[in-house]
Design a protein around this motif. Structure first.
Motif, PDB file in Angstrom:
ATOM      1  N   LYS A 195       0.835  -1.207   0.000  1.00 20.55           N
ATOM      2  CA  LYS A 195       0.000   0.000   0.000  1.00 20.55           C
ATOM      3  C   LYS A 195       0.869   1.256   0.000  1.00 20.55           C
ATOM      4  O   LYS A 195       0.546   2.249  -0.667  1.00 20.55           O
ATOM      5  N   LYS A 196       1.971   1.225   0.741  1.00 22.15           N
ATOM      6  CA  LYS A 196       2.872   2.376   0.770  1.00 22.15           C
ATOM      7  C   LYS A 196       3.437   2.648  -0.621  1.00 22.15           C
ATOM      8  O   LYS A 196       3.555   3.803  -1.040  1.00 22.15           O
ATOM      9  N   PHE A 197       3.787   1.576  -1.325  1.00 20.93           N
ATOM     10  CA  PHE A 197       4.308   1.733  -2.689  1.00 20.93           C
ATOM     11  C   PHE A 197       3.237   2.304  -3.618  1.00 20.93           C
ATOM     12  O   PHE A 197       3.501   3.218  -4.405  1.00 20.93           O
ATOM     13  N   LEU A 198       2.032   1.766  -3.530  1.00 16.91           N
ATOM     14  CA  LEU A 198       0.941   2.237  -4.387  1.00 16.91           C
ATOM     15  C   LEU A 198       0.593   3.696  -4.077  1.00 16.91           C
ATOM     16  O   LEU A 198       0.359   4.493  -4.990  1.00 16.91           O
ATOM     17  N   ASP A 199       0.576   4.031  -2.790  1.00 17.15           N
ATOM     18  CA  ASP A 199       0.319   5.412  -2.389  1.00 17.15           C
ATOM     19  C   ASP A 199       1.422   6.343  -2.896  1.00 17.15           C
ATOM     20  O   ASP A 199       1.160   7.492  -3.288  1.00 17.15           O
ATOM     21  N   ALA A 200       2.656   5.842  -2.876  1.00 23.56           N
ATOM     22  CA  ALA A 200       3.791   6.641  -3.349  1.00 23.56           C
ATOM     23  C   ALA A 200       3.673   6.927  -4.839  1.00 23.56           C
ATOM     24  O   ALA A 200       3.962   8.046  -5.291  1.00 23.56           O
ATOM     25  N   VAL A 201       3.255   5.937  -5.596  1.00 26.14           N
ATOM     26  CA  VAL A 201       3.047   6.142  -7.033  1.00 26.14           C
ATOM     27  C   VAL A 201       2.016   7.242  -7.250  1.00 26.14           C
ATOM     28  O   VAL A 201       2.198   8.142  -8.076  1.00 26.14           O
TER      29      VAL A 201
ATOM     30  N   THR B 170       6.521  11.089 -15.605  1.00 25.05           N
ATOM     31  CA  THR B 170       7.939  11.000 -15.954  1.00 25.05           C
ATOM     32  C   THR B 170       8.819  10.857 -14.714  1.00 25.05           C
ATOM     33  O   THR B 170       9.983  10.457 -14.826  1.00 25.05           O
ATOM     34  N   ALA B 171       8.272  11.178 -13.544  1.00 28.23           N
ATOM     35  CA  ALA B 171       9.050  11.092 -12.299  1.00 28.23           C
ATOM     36  C   ALA B 171       8.903   9.737 -11.611  1.00 28.23           C
ATOM     37  O   ALA B 171       9.476   9.526 -10.530  1.00 28.23           O
ATOM     38  N   LEU B 172       8.177   8.830 -12.225  1.00 23.78           N
ATOM     39  CA  LEU B 172       7.969   7.513 -11.613  1.00 23.78           C
ATOM     40  C   LEU B 172       9.187   6.610 -11.845  1.00 23.78           C
ATOM     41  O   LEU B 172       9.254   5.839 -12.794  1.00 23.78           O
ATOM     42  N   LYS B 173      10.149   6.741 -10.961  1.00 19.64           N
ATOM     43  CA  LYS B 173      11.376   5.953 -11.000  1.00 19.64           C
ATOM     44  C   LYS B 173      11.470   5.112  -9.731  1.00 19.64           C
ATOM     45  O   LYS B 173      10.898   5.466  -8.688  1.00 19.64           O
ATOM     46  N   VAL B 174      12.201   4.012  -9.805  1.00 20.37           N
ATOM     47  CA  VAL B 174      12.315   3.095  -8.673  1.00 20.37           C
ATOM     48  C   VAL B 174      12.789   3.805  -7.413  1.00 20.37           C
ATOM     49  O   VAL B 174      12.189   3.662  -6.340  1.00 20.37           O
ATOM     50  N   ASN B 175      13.867   4.560  -7.516  1.00 20.28           N
ATOM     51  CA  ASN B 175      14.438   5.201  -6.331  1.00 20.28           C
ATOM     52  C   ASN B 175      13.491   6.230  -5.722  1.00 20.28           C
ATOM     53  O   ASN B 175      13.354   6.319  -4.496  1.00 20.28           O
ATOM     54  N   SER B 176      12.829   7.016  -6.562  1.00 24.14           N
ATOM     55  CA  SER B 176      11.931   8.042  -6.041  1.00 24.14           C
ATOM     56  C   SER B 176      10.690   7.419  -5.409  1.00 24.14           C
ATOM     57  O   SER B 176      10.193   7.908  -4.386  1.00 24.14           O
ATOM     58  N   ILE B 177      10.193   6.337  -6.000  1.00 24.12           N
ATOM     59  CA  ILE B 177       9.033   5.643  -5.429  1.00 24.12           C
ATOM     60  C   ILE B 177       9.390   5.052  -4.073  1.00 24.12           C
ATOM     61  O   ILE B 177       8.644   5.194  -3.102  1.00 24.12           O
ATOM     62  N   ALA B 178      10.550   4.384  -4.003  1.00 25.21           N
ATOM     63  CA  ALA B 178      10.981   3.769  -2.750  1.00 25.21           C
ATOM     64  C   ALA B 178      11.204   4.815  -1.664  1.00 25.21           C
ATOM     65  O   ALA B 178      10.819   4.628  -0.505  1.00 25.21           O
TER      66      ALA B 178
ATOM     67  N   LYS C 285      13.726  -0.436  -1.905  1.00 24.53           N
ATOM     68  CA  LYS C 285      13.321  -0.589  -3.304  1.00 24.53           C
ATOM     69  C   LYS C 285      13.344  -2.044  -3.776  1.00 24.53           C
ATOM     70  O   LYS C 285      12.669  -2.394  -4.750  1.00 24.53           O
ATOM     71  N   LYS C 286      14.090  -2.885  -3.078  1.00 29.12           N
ATOM     72  CA  LYS C 286      14.118  -4.307  -3.440  1.00 29.12           C
ATOM     73  C   LYS C 286      12.730  -4.927  -3.319  1.00 29.12           C
ATOM     74  O   LYS C 286      12.401  -5.894  -4.017  1.00 29.12           O
ATOM     75  N   MET C 287      11.929  -4.385  -2.418  1.00 24.93           N
ATOM     76  CA  MET C 287      10.594  -4.926  -2.202  1.00 24.93           C
ATOM     77  C   MET C 287       9.669  -4.695  -3.403  1.00 24.93           C
ATOM     78  O   MET C 287       8.684  -5.397  -3.587  1.00 24.93           O
ATOM     79  N   ILE C 288      10.005  -3.702  -4.231  1.00 25.82           N
ATOM     80  CA  ILE C 288       9.220  -3.475  -5.451  1.00 25.82           C
ATOM     81  C   ILE C 288       9.307  -4.698  -6.347  1.00 25.82           C
ATOM     82  O   ILE C 288       8.306  -5.142  -6.931  1.00 25.82           O
ATOM     83  N   TYR C 289      10.495  -5.256  -6.435  1.00 25.17           N
ATOM     84  CA  TYR C 289      10.696  -6.444  -7.272  1.00 25.17           C
ATOM     85  C   TYR C 289      10.103  -7.678  -6.598  1.00 25.17           C
ATOM     86  O   TYR C 289       9.548  -8.560  -7.266  1.00 25.17           O
TER      87      TYR C 289
END
Length: 212
Positions: A18-24, A34-42, A49-53
């Motif tokens: 949920k935190k990841f989805l809210d961050a997006v 255009t700002a939706l990058k792994v590091n910025s989302i994490a 960020k490993k948890m995204i994978y």
């Protein structure tokens, strides 16, 4: 103890997802797609960020899940539509009116959805194409259930009118959010103006059903 540990692990996973989805959503709303990058989302989520994978299979999977969670028409599933069959006494007029008005308010109230619409118009993406296909699939079922069987030879005319009405409501909301709220002399960003649009929706729908 093991059972509690497993349950706790599941809850932690759901919270992190949920935190990841809210961050997006937050990044999309404030900075754009255009700002939706792994590091910025994490960083925004405050989760490794490993948890995204681990949870989504990668950033594409995360963004795809977010997109589907926000779309209005993806939630109007065939299963949900089946529930309205007993309410077809008016050839589906009340249901269509509710859908039009609900979409009008939903897009207006969600900055994230507005950004998603802009994204869909700006670049090709598999998940966005899939979203369109899902919308069309759900919409086709609704049209066949509510219109084709009732309007018969005039069904295509009704579909065309609905296309103009639905797309017009999208545009009015996007216009109000991006470039100004006055359109044809009506302020679509204030309660009085939006109420005028709602009445116009009901008026057009009533005359469509009455004349065809």
């Amino acid at each position: 103890m093991e059972r509690k540990s497993v349950a706790g692990s599941i809850r932690n996973k759901e919270r992190s997802k949920k935190k990841f989805l809210d961050a997006v959503g937050k990044i999309l709303r404030t900075k754009g797609y255009t700002a939706l990058k792994v590091n910025s989302i994490a960083a925004t989520a405050g989760v490794d960020k490993k948890m995204i994978y681990s949870y989504f299979g990668g950033i594409d999977g995360l963004i795809d899940e977010y997109i589907l969670s926000q779309d209005f028409w993806s939630k109007v599933t065939i299963q949900e539509t089946e529930k309205i069959k007993p309410k077809l006494y008016d050839r589906g007029k009340s249901f269509i009116e509710e859908m039009l008005l609900s979409q009008f308010d939903y897009v207006y109230s969600s900055k994230e959805v507005q950004k998603l619409i802009l994204w869909r118009l700006s670049e090709p993406r598999k998940s966005l194409k899939k979203l369109t296909e899902t919308q069309e699939q759900n919409g086709e079922y609704i049209f066949k259930l509510l219109m084709d069987s009732h309007f018969k030879n005039n069904a295509e005319h009704v579909r065309s009118i609905m296309a103009i009405m639905f797309s017009g409501l999208y545009y009015l909301n996007m216009y109000a959010a991006m470039n100004g709220s006055i359109f044809c002399g009506i302020d679509v960003d204030c309660p009085k103006g939006r109420d005028k649009i709602r009445k116009a929706i009901s008026f057009m729908l009533h005359h469509t059903y009455k004349s065809l």
